[in-house]
Design an enzyme around this catalytic site. Structure first.
Site, mmCIF file in Angstrom:
data_model
loop_
_atom_site.group_PDB
_atom_site.id
_atom_site.type_symbol
_atom_site.label_atom_id
_atom_site.label_comp_id
_atom_site.label_asym_id
_atom_site.label_seq_id
_atom_site.Cartn_x
_atom_site.Cartn_y
_atom_site.Cartn_z
ATOM 1 N N TYR A 87 62.796 50.993 36.637
ATOM 2 C CA TYR A 87 62.204 49.901 37.325
ATOM 3 C C TYR A 87 62.830 49.755 38.917
ATOM 4 O O TYR A 87 62.786 48.630 39.230
ATOM 5 C CB TYR A 87 62.152 48.661 36.540
ATOM 6 C CG TYR A 87 61.348 48.522 35.492
ATOM 7 C CD1 TYR A 87 60.053 48.847 35.355
ATOM 8 C CD2 TYR A 87 61.943 48.993 34.104
ATOM 9 C CE1 TYR A 87 59.231 48.931 34.215
ATOM 10 C CE2 TYR A 87 61.367 49.176 33.072
ATOM 11 C CZ TYR A 87 59.922 49.151 33.155
ATOM 12 O OH TYR A 87 59.206 49.418 32.048
ATOM 13 N N HIS A 90 52.432 48.631 61.757
ATOM 14 C CA HIS A 90 52.315 47.196 61.256
ATOM 15 C C HIS A 90 51.163 47.112 60.039
ATOM 16 O O HIS A 90 50.181 47.515 60.178
ATOM 17 C CB HIS A 90 51.960 46.320 62.124
ATOM 18 C CG HIS A 90 51.796 44.809 61.708
ATOM 19 N ND1 HIS A 90 50.897 43.630 62.007
ATOM 20 C CD2 HIS A 90 52.647 44.170 60.930
ATOM 21 C CE1 HIS A 90 50.853 42.697 61.622
ATOM 22 N NE2 HIS A 90 52.056 42.781 60.936
#
Length: 151
Positions: free
Chosen positions: A136, A22
């Site tokens: 990108y 996490h």
């Protein structure tokens, strides 16, 4: 092959996604990215290559199993276009569509300046490089949790 598992999810990629904790980031990058250099600095030191895939297809597969952190204000980030920070290239629009579908709601990508993106990618758990040549196509996805009862 496994049932109900996207075939794009290779054994190495599944290991990376499962091993992340996490708050760990996954760098999902295009064919132009200095992926090997960046990957060597990550927690796992791993570069997973997915040649021949579009960024959208890879994102769809990854998002089918990766929970996204909902404790963070910006768990999903994209590299901004140099000289035009407000621009959103087609590759980013395509991934944004996959994110919104996977999460069931609009979840805008935050933007990072190019070198800030590289710095954050070095701190990621691992790097996944897709064969998509469009510039990108660089994203950071922060892993969330799947809560439940033990057993």
């Amino acid at each position: 092959m496994l049932k109900n598992l996207d075939p794009v999810l290779s054994a190495d990629l599944l290991w990376v996604l499962a091993a992340m904790g996490h708050g760990d980031d996954l760098a999902l990058v295009d064919a132009n990215h200095p992926a090997q250099t960046i990957a060597s600095a990550t927690t796992s030191g791993r570069l997973i290559r997915l040649p021949g895939l579009t960024m959208q297809r890879a994102a769809r597969a990854i998002l089918s199993v990766l929970p996204i952190d909902d404790f963070e204000p910006a768990p999903l980030r994209r590299m901004e276009v140099v000289g035009d920070a407000a621009a959103i290239p087609d590759v980013q629009r395509a991934v944004q569509s996959e994110i919104d579908k996977a999460l069931g709601r609009p979840t805008p990508l935050a933007r990072l300046e190019r070198f800030a993106f590289y710095d954050q990618a070095r701190r990621a758990f691992a790097v996944v490089q897709v064969g998509d040549p469009r510039p990108y196509g660089c994203f950071l996805l922060r892993k969330g949790v799947i809560a439940g009862e033990p057993g």
